[in-house]
Design a protein around this motif. Sequence first.
Motif, mmCIF file in Angstrom:
data_model
loop_
_atom_site.group_PDB
_atom_site.id
_atom_site.type_symbol
_atom_site.label_atom_id
_atom_site.label_comp_id
_atom_site.label_asym_id
_atom_site.label_seq_id
_atom_site.Cartn_x
_atom_site.Cartn_y
_atom_site.Cartn_z
ATOM 1 N N LEU A 1 14.590 4.358 5.543
ATOM 2 C CA LEU A 1 14.274 4.311 4.549
ATOM 3 C C LEU A 1 13.332 5.652 3.945
ATOM 4 C CD1 LEU A 1 15.112 2.354 1.953
ATOM 5 C CD2 LEU A 1 12.834 1.221 2.501
ATOM 6 N N THR A 2 13.934 6.320 2.910
ATOM 7 C CA THR A 2 12.974 7.635 2.803
ATOM 8 C C THR A 2 12.951 7.588 1.246
ATOM 9 O OG1 THR A 2 13.934 8.679 4.549
ATOM 10 C CG2 THR A 2 12.974 10.197 2.685
ATOM 11 N N VAL A 3 11.532 7.823 0.741
ATOM 12 C CA VAL A 3 11.196 7.914 -0.580
ATOM 13 C C VAL A 3 10.647 9.092 -0.761
ATOM 14 C CG1 VAL A 3 9.765 6.963 -2.473
ATOM 15 C CG2 VAL A 3 10.826 5.400 -1.054
ATOM 16 N N THR A 4 10.819 9.910 -1.863
ATOM 17 C CA THR A 4 10.148 11.254 -2.052
ATOM 18 C C THR A 4 9.846 11.270 -3.637
ATOM 19 O OG1 THR A 4 12.433 12.151 -2.649
ATOM 20 C CG2 THR A 4 11.392 12.549 -0.423
ATOM 21 N N TYR A 5 8.696 12.002 -3.922
ATOM 22 C CA TYR A 5 8.298 12.430 -5.179
ATOM 23 C C TYR A 5 8.349 13.733 -5.462
ATOM 24 C CZ TYR A 5 6.786 7.657 -5.112
ATOM 25 O OH TYR A 5 7.109 5.946 -5.061
ATOM 26 N N GLY A 6 9.575 14.443 -5.902
ATOM 27 C CA GLY A 6 9.535 15.966 -5.895
ATOM 28 C C GLY A 6 9.577 16.613 -4.287
ATOM 29 N N ALA A 7 8.525 17.333 -4.042
ATOM 30 C CA ALA A 7 8.579 18.019 -2.654
ATOM 31 C C ALA A 7 7.932 16.894 -1.572
ATOM 32 C CB ALA A 7 8.026 19.301 -2.648
ATOM 33 N N THR A 8 7.258 15.885 -2.128
ATOM 34 C CA THR A 8 6.245 15.124 -1.427
ATOM 35 C C THR A 8 6.921 14.152 -1.112
ATOM 36 O OG1 THR A 8 4.379 15.518 -2.952
ATOM 37 C CG2 THR A 8 4.181 13.513 -1.411
ATOM 38 N N VAL A 9 6.963 13.868 0.304
ATOM 39 C CA VAL A 9 7.682 12.500 1.061
ATOM 40 C C VAL A 9 6.539 11.536 1.224
ATOM 41 C CG1 VAL A 9 8.947 11.795 3.308
ATOM 42 C CG2 VAL A 9 9.062 14.351 2.524
ATOM 43 N N ALA A 10 6.977 10.425 0.495
ATOM 44 C CA ALA A 10 6.035 9.284 0.683
ATOM 45 C C ALA A 10 6.366 8.388 1.736
ATOM 46 C CB ALA A 10 5.989 8.414 -0.710
ATOM 47 N N VAL A 11 7.666 8.151 1.915
ATOM 48 C CA VAL A 11 7.916 7.387 2.914
ATOM 49 C C VAL A 11 9.265 8.125 3.712
ATOM 50 C CG1 VAL A 11 9.289 4.924 3.701
ATOM 51 C CG2 VAL A 11 7.736 5.212 1.750
ATOM 52 N N SER A 12 9.050 8.202 5.090
ATOM 53 C CA SER A 12 10.012 8.896 6.008
ATOM 54 C C SER A 12 10.829 8.122 7.096
ATOM 55 C CB SER A 12 9.324 9.920 6.505
ATOM 56 O OG SER A 12 9.786 10.822 7.339
ATOM 57 N N HIS A 13 12.049 7.607 6.698
ATOM 58 C CA HIS A 13 12.907 7.184 7.790
ATOM 59 C C HIS A 13 12.556 6.076 8.409
ATOM 60 C CE1 HIS A 13 14.169 11.614 7.682
ATOM 61 N NE2 HIS A 13 15.192 11.106 7.347
ATOM 62 N N VAL A 14 12.003 5.078 7.566
ATOM 63 C CA VAL A 14 11.179 3.890 8.036
ATOM 64 C C VAL A 14 12.456 2.804 8.236
ATOM 65 C CG1 VAL A 14 9.999 1.713 7.400
ATOM 66 C CG2 VAL A 14 9.199 4.062 7.093
ATOM 67 N N ASP A 15 12.224 2.166 9.465
ATOM 68 C CA ASP A 15 13.261 0.764 9.839
ATOM 69 C C ASP A 15 11.997 -0.077 9.688
ATOM 70 O OD1 ASP A 15 15.446 2.463 10.072
ATOM 71 O OD2 ASP A 15 15.165 2.692 12.407
ATOM 72 N N LEU A 16 12.641 -1.385 9.210
ATOM 73 C CA LEU A 16 11.517 -2.507 9.079
ATOM 74 C C LEU A 16 12.502 -3.605 8.947
ATOM 75 C CD1 LEU A 16 8.535 -3.428 9.066
ATOM 76 C CD2 LEU A 16 8.869 -3.402 6.440
ATOM 77 N N ALA A 17 12.045 -4.926 9.751
ATOM 78 C CA ALA A 17 12.740 -5.951 9.803
ATOM 79 C C ALA A 17 11.756 -7.296 9.234
ATOM 80 C CB ALA A 17 13.250 -6.486 11.039
ATOM 81 N N LEU A 18 12.020 -7.869 8.179
ATOM 82 C CA LEU A 18 11.332 -8.974 7.831
ATOM 83 C C LEU A 18 11.668 -10.366 7.912
ATOM 84 C CD1 LEU A 18 10.215 -7.737 4.307
ATOM 85 C CD2 LEU A 18 9.197 -7.193 6.480
ATOM 86 N N HIS A 19 10.971 -10.945 8.803
ATOM 87 C CA HIS A 19 11.472 -12.644 9.356
ATOM 88 C C HIS A 19 11.202 -13.742 8.471
ATOM 89 C CE1 HIS A 19 12.879 -10.613 13.225
ATOM 90 N NE2 HIS A 19 11.808 -9.810 12.769
ATOM 91 N N SER A 20 12.009 -14.463 8.276
ATOM 92 C CA SER A 20 11.550 -15.818 7.415
ATOM 93 C C SER A 20 10.435 -16.535 8.137
ATOM 94 C CB SER A 20 12.991 -16.748 7.368
ATOM 95 O OG SER A 20 13.882 -16.025 6.672
ATOM 96 N N GLY A 21 9.546 -17.026 7.290
ATOM 97 C CA GLY A 21 8.510 -17.700 7.816
ATOM 98 C C GLY A 21 7.297 -16.854 8.397
ATOM 99 N N GLU A 22 7.329 -15.632 8.281
ATOM 100 C CA GLU A 22 6.200 -14.708 8.702
ATOM 101 C C GLU A 22 5.611 -14.083 7.632
ATOM 102 O OE1 GLU A 22 7.019 -11.496 12.508
ATOM 103 O OE2 GLU A 22 7.714 -10.847 10.383
#
Length: 539
Positions: free
Chosen positions: A291-312
């Motif tokens: 997952l990557t998020v940018t605002y113009g030339a600014t990279v706010a989130v860079s190639h993030v992998d994340l797993a969310l689990h039920s009950g956690e």
Amino acid sequence: MIQFEQVTFTYPGAAEPALREVDLDLGEGELVLVTGRTGVGKSTLLGAVNGLVPRFTGGQLRGRVAVAGQDTAHFPPQEFAHLVGVVGQDPLAGFVTDTVEDELAYGMEQLGLSSEVMRKRVEETLDLLGIAELRRRALSTLSGGQQQRVALGSVLTAHPKVLVLDEPTSALDPTAAEDVLAAIIRLVHDLGTTVLVAEHRVERVVQYADRLLHLPGDGTVRDGAPAALLTDSDVAPPVVRLGRLAGWRPLPLSVRDARRRAGELRERLAGHAPPASAPGGGAVALAARRLTVTYGATVAVSHVDLALHSGEVLALMGRNGSGKSSLLWALQGSGPRRSGTVDVSGTDPGKVPARRARALVGLVPQTASDLLYLETVDAECAQSDTESTAPEGTCRALLDSLAPGIPGGRHPRDLSEGQKLALVLAVQLSSAPGVVLLDEPTRGLDYHAKARFTEVVRELAARGSAVVVATHDVEFVAGAADRVAVMAEGEIVADGPTARVVVSSPAFAPQIAKVLAPQEWLTVEQIAGVLAQEKGVPA
């Protein structure tokens, strides 16, 4: 410097006064901490210092309030701008310009200072608060914590003799909070500035306070030394509560003081193991890939992998501007996303209509009131039921379980911060999403409200939801989270069980962990359970 003489203040239509016969005399160069539960009158007390109360709130004020000998009844608040600098709970609401540098200069322009003086003071303030790299940034692009530092800087440039600060560290990460407090302490010690600060995160400020003003809720104000008043105060930080539990006298106000007393307690706890969290036990409720998020030339989130689990319950931590909020909005589907995928039950919430996305992932933003737009609490609940196609009364029932007794006819904007949070949470949960994202939800919550909110979060997890809380509140994380992920510069740099991640971190460790390290205890409640077992008393 600040005098209250028999001050009683009553809001319009209120049955009881918010302040009752208050007498105070605060001297030059004092750091005074104001504590009390939500709604007891702390902001009212602060607002009376420069006349905002009652001039902008209405109501009746009896008695006399004076600053440097000037009676607030005889001068409007703008006449106190050179004497009193005020920073409120919502920095964005107080901004009047577009960029950081302009905002720092604006107050000085109104005071008619020369351009040479303004330039010098702007540079000094940028350095003092560590925001020099933000000088040309648009205020709207800053994180909540960055906005808070700019708001503080905008009043510091006027060199006021009195600073009135309402929750000044609520949106700051621990390191930034320490930097801001260090700047405030420097003003107190070196320039003789009188600082009056209301703060729910008492653990951050109390060790530096010269005096404590505690509002118990009946309109009166208790005034005294911090250690003395905290002996029986209903608002106390973890290190003080640990001191009460262990029977230490005088009570410690800092981690350093507590560690000096904690040797015997560490020995008693050595044969016990803190309860272990077991993250990742449920099925994967959300999976994000690259997952990557940018605002113009600014990279706010860079190639993030994340797993969310039920009950956690996952706590998302990191310094201000590290990308936490951007990641949450991208996971929910409403925020921008340059690349990457999000999978919730086979669906990407960013590629379906908003109503469908909300049923998959619920998000409560930093400013919960942004989602409230109708005239009454009942109208908000009814609209939520309609949009969520939930049975009538679903939202109201959820609200009553979170914050009982809120009148249905009250305007949402008139609710306390805790009540607004409860209402928005009920609105979002009406859709019964399997994933719940909360952005800085404990801002404005006192210790008691935070404890109740911790129960709410744990209840959500017990029902099978995956809960993510982006927060700087290390004490909340210690009691609520199974797992912690730390972000830096848009990347996740640490991810694991709460104790393993926070105990080893100087910035994100809660007070109890710092006192009892290297043992992995996180909360006073854990210690109380062990001591109760030793005495044969049910915990």
